[in-house]
Design an enzyme around this catalytic site. Structure first.
Site, PDB file in Angstrom:
ATOM      1  N   CYS A 163       0.809  -1.221   0.000  1.00  9.24           N
ATOM      2  CA  CYS A 163       0.000   0.000   0.000  1.00  9.24           C
ATOM      3  C   CYS A 163       0.841   1.269   0.000  1.00  9.24           C
ATOM      4  O   CYS A 163       0.282   2.362  -0.069  1.00  9.24           O
ATOM      5  CB  CYS A 163      -0.922  -0.015   1.214  1.00  9.24           C
ATOM      6  SG  CYS A 163      -1.770  -1.580   1.381  1.00  9.24           S
ATOM      7  N   HIS A 295      -3.097   8.039   5.568  1.00  7.99           N
ATOM      8  CA  HIS A 295      -3.210   6.684   5.028  1.00  7.99           C
ATOM      9  C   HIS A 295      -4.658   6.230   5.222  1.00  7.99           C
ATOM     10  O   HIS A 295      -5.266   5.693   4.315  1.00  7.99           O
ATOM     11  CB  HIS A 295      -2.211   5.754   5.701  1.00  7.99           C
ATOM     12  CG  HIS A 295      -2.117   4.418   5.028  1.00  7.99           C
ATOM     13  ND1 HIS A 295      -1.853   4.296   3.690  1.00  7.99           N
ATOM     14  CD2 HIS A 295      -2.298   3.155   5.497  1.00  7.99           C
ATOM     15  CE1 HIS A 295      -1.853   3.004   3.361  1.00  7.99           C
ATOM     16  NE2 HIS A 295      -2.132   2.298   4.430  1.00  7.99           N
ATOM     17  N   GLU A 306      -2.499   5.740  13.385  1.00  6.44           N
ATOM     18  CA  GLU A 306      -2.098   6.917  12.602  1.00  6.44           C
ATOM     19  C   GLU A 306      -2.462   8.205  13.348  1.00  6.44           C
ATOM     20  O   GLU A 306      -1.672   9.157  13.375  1.00  6.44           O
ATOM     21  CB  GLU A 306      -2.769   6.894  11.214  1.00  6.44           C
ATOM     22  CG  GLU A 306      -2.306   8.035  10.323  1.00  6.44           C
ATOM     23  CD  GLU A 306      -2.786   7.919   8.873  1.00  6.44           C
ATOM     24  OE1 GLU A 306      -3.651   7.064   8.595  1.00  6.44           O
ATOM     25  OE2 GLU A 306      -2.282   8.682   8.028  1.00  6.44           O
ATOM     26  N   LYS A 327      -9.540   7.844   0.783  1.00  4.57           N
ATOM     27  CA  LYS A 327      -9.901   6.448   0.476  1.00  4.57           C
ATOM     28  C   LYS A 327     -11.397   6.234   0.674  1.00  4.57           C
ATOM     29  O   LYS A 327     -11.970   5.291   0.130  1.00  4.57           O
ATOM     30  CB  LYS A 327      -9.119   5.483   1.373  1.00  4.57           C
ATOM     31  CG  LYS A 327      -7.641   5.376   1.012  1.00  4.57           C
ATOM     32  CD  LYS A 327      -6.938   4.313   1.831  1.00  4.57           C
ATOM     33  CE  LYS A 327      -5.478   4.145   1.429  1.00  4.57           C
ATOM     34  NZ  LYS A 327      -4.603   5.247   1.892  1.00  4.57           N
ATOM     35  N   HIS A 332      -9.306   2.105  -1.443  1.00  2.00           N
ATOM     36  CA  HIS A 332      -7.882   1.870  -1.216  1.00  2.00           C
ATOM     37  C   HIS A 332      -7.318   1.272  -2.505  1.00  2.00           C
ATOM     38  O   HIS A 332      -7.543   0.107  -2.797  1.00  2.00           O
ATOM     39  CB  HIS A 332      -7.681   0.925  -0.031  1.00  2.00           C
ATOM     40  CG  HIS A 332      -6.253   0.835   0.421  1.00  2.00           C
ATOM     41  ND1 HIS A 332      -5.190   1.092  -0.416  1.00  2.00           N
ATOM     42  CD2 HIS A 332      -5.719   0.525   1.622  1.00  2.00           C
ATOM     43  CE1 HIS A 332      -4.056   0.937   0.254  1.00  2.00           C
ATOM     44  NE2 HIS A 332      -4.352   0.603   1.493  1.00  2.00           N
ATOM     45  N   PHE A 391       1.512  -2.815   4.628  1.00  6.35           N
ATOM     46  CA  PHE A 391       1.776  -4.143   5.176  1.00  6.35           C
ATOM     47  C   PHE A 391       3.271  -4.411   4.998  1.00  6.35           C
ATOM     48  O   PHE A 391       3.881  -4.002   4.007  1.00  6.35           O
ATOM     49  CB  PHE A 391       0.991  -5.207   4.397  1.00  6.35           C
ATOM     50  CG  PHE A 391      -0.421  -5.393   4.895  1.00  6.35           C
ATOM     51  CD1 PHE A 391      -0.947  -4.628   5.920  1.00  6.35           C
ATOM     52  CD2 PHE A 391      -1.240  -6.366   4.324  1.00  6.35           C
ATOM     53  CE1 PHE A 391      -2.249  -4.813   6.370  1.00  6.35           C
ATOM     54  CE2 PHE A 391      -2.542  -6.558   4.764  1.00  6.35           C
ATOM     55  CZ  PHE A 391      -3.051  -5.790   5.783  1.00  6.35           C
TER      56      PHE A 391
END
Lengths: 403, 88
Positions: A163, A295, A306, A327, A332, A391
């Site tokens: 990502c 994010h 976050e 997003k 995403h 990830f």
């Protein structure tokens, strides 16, 4: 040698729109493109929503020979790059071609091609596949076709950090120009993971929402996948000025960090070090930042961590900045997401409009920031950050400035 | 069937926690056995495969899922209910 790096072209195709103006209009309106998935075998999926590029007809853009070589993600990359290079107005010949390259981010590469061909050999029992399956599915296919299409003869490669792929790619392109290794870099990301196998794999993790993406909201229920591409032309500042190019924004800094802890669970420290590092490289103070494109995946873990990381890095200034997760609107987009989200940063810097966090319902005390719920806001923003925490614990944060 | 379900659930939990099946009881709490959120997702996948059922579980909002995993006994009861519902 450290040179200033600016953006002189932008292009996109994503669920919000087939170009930058349409995408920015949707972001301004807080319109979410999340809806029912229209893909083969959707009845065998438990997760049936996504932010799909609707009504897309590849034959309207490419001929039969091209389609034989271009996976959906490559097609998205080429369409976005075409817009970006038209805007930049650059022609790559001679010395400039040799000092220009392309770095794209992707996570799945030609996943539709893999999905279709595995289906052919495993499910349909076929013993023969099309001869171009490999060059169509490979993760560097999109970057390769961009270099071929535009005669980019300098460094070209693909970055895969899940990502965060786009942000790592853009950050790397920035470094190439800043260090003097290249004068122009075409960069960004492309992803087309909304196929049966792509969605089925994500289902397994049980982090996907079945209703919609609600980042930073107390009722958030997980992430929703999108698809598309964002491609930018990064250029040496002096080169851009000398030819009178329109400058969209300056890429002022980039920081990359690794959590070195867990394969899926984000770490606050890794995120903090990335944000602080990007500020330091850009020579920006926390008080300079008016906007952060988060994010903001809409998962329980990311949004909480976050938010804590932003609060810790920015201290009292955390209450003075706006942070939103787009997003909630374009989904995403995995390896393309940072590139598409960079458009929201450019909109904040150039147009003074902060894209909202859509689908938001009620506050979560663990995400106590100004997350610009549901409605876009006018604000004067001179510097912003764009976060990507992948990830694998691989983080990349971009710092941008208005020029 | 009930005994079979209990035994199999205990085996799955033990495998996930990397301990002996004998050390798992209905009173055991998954987290206390060292099963984190990802371990829980893996255990639920194993349960779905073992009993051919679908378990309603979202890792984002585990509390909202209609699946009680507060103890191994609770998981056994939930699996019994799901098997009865999905394989009447």
């Amino acid at each position: 040698m450290t040179r200033r790096v600016v953006i002189t072209g932008a292009g996109t195709i994503n669920a919000l729109g087939a170009d930058v103006p349409a995408t920015l209009e949707a972001l301004r309106e807080g319109r979410s493109a999340i809806g029912e998935l229209d893909i083969r075998d959707v009845d065998r999926l438990m997760i049936r929503i996504g932010a799909q590029v609707a009504g897309y007809d590849e034959s309207a853009h490419f001929n039969r020979q091209q389609i034989a070589l271009y996976d959906r993600y490559t097609q998205f990359a080429l369409l976005a790059a075409g817009q970006a290079l038209t805007q930049a107005g650059l022609v790559f010949e001679g010395a400039l071609a040799a000092r220009s390259g392309v770095i794209l981010g992707t996570s799945g590469g030609g996943l539709n091609t893999q999905d279709e061909n595995y289906r052919a050999v495993y499910e349909d029992g076929k013993n023969r596949v099309h001869p171009f399956v490999v060059p169509k599915l490979m993760n560097n296919a999109a970057a390769a076709h961009l270099s071929m299409e535009y005669n980019l003869k300098g460094p070209s490669f693909t970055v895969a950090t899940a990502c965060a792929s786009s942000n790592h790619a853009i950050g790397q392109a920035f470094q190439f120009i800043a260090s003097g290794m290249a004068d122009v870099m075409v960069t960004g990301g492309a992803e087309a993971m909304l196929c049966f196998g792509g969605v089925k794999a994500w289902e397994g993790l049980r982090v996907m929402s079945r209703d919609t993406c609600r980042p930073f909201c107390a009722t958030r229920s997980g992430m929703v996948q999108g698809e598309g591409a964002g491609v930018f032309v990064l250029e040496d500042y002096d080169h851009a000025r000398a030819r009178g190019a329109e400058i969209l924004a300056e890429v002022a800094g980039i920081a990359m960090t690794s959590d070195a802890s867990d394969i899926v669970m984000p770490s606050r420290q890794g995120a903090e070090r990335a944000m602080a590092g990007a500020l330091a490289q850009a020579g920006l103070a926390t008080s300079d930042i008016g906007y952060i494109n988060a994010h903001g995946t809409g998962t329980a873990a990311n949004d909480k961590i976050e938010s804590a990381a932003v609060a810790h890095v920015f201290g009292a200034d955390a209450d003075r900045l706006a942070i939103s997760s787009t997003k909630s609107m374009h989904g995403h987009c995995i390896g393309a997401t940072g590139a598409i989200e960079l458009l929201a940063c450019i909109m904040a810097l150039r147009d003074g409009v902060i894209a909202p966090t859509a689908n938001w319902q009620e506050p979560d005390p663990e995400c106590a920031l100004d997350i610009v719920p549901n409605r876009a806001r006018e604000a004067r923003v001179t510097a912003c950050l764009s976060n990507a925490f992948a990830f694998g614990g691989m983080n990349a944060v971009l710092a941008l400035k208005a020029v | 069937m009930t005994t079979d379900i209990r035994t199999r659930v205990h085996e799955i939990v033990a495998e996930q926690a990397m301990i002996d099946t004998d050390d798992v009881t209905d009173a055991s709490v998954p987290a206390d056995l060292g099963i984190d959120s990802m371990g829980l997702v893996e255990a639920i996948f194993a349960i779905e495969e073992a009993f051919d059922i679908q378990v309603p579980f979202n890792a984002n909002e585990p509390a909202a899922s209609d699946f009680d995993y507060s103890s191994v006994g609770a998981i056994v009861a939930a699996v019994e209910r799901l098997v009865a519902e999905q394989h009447p």
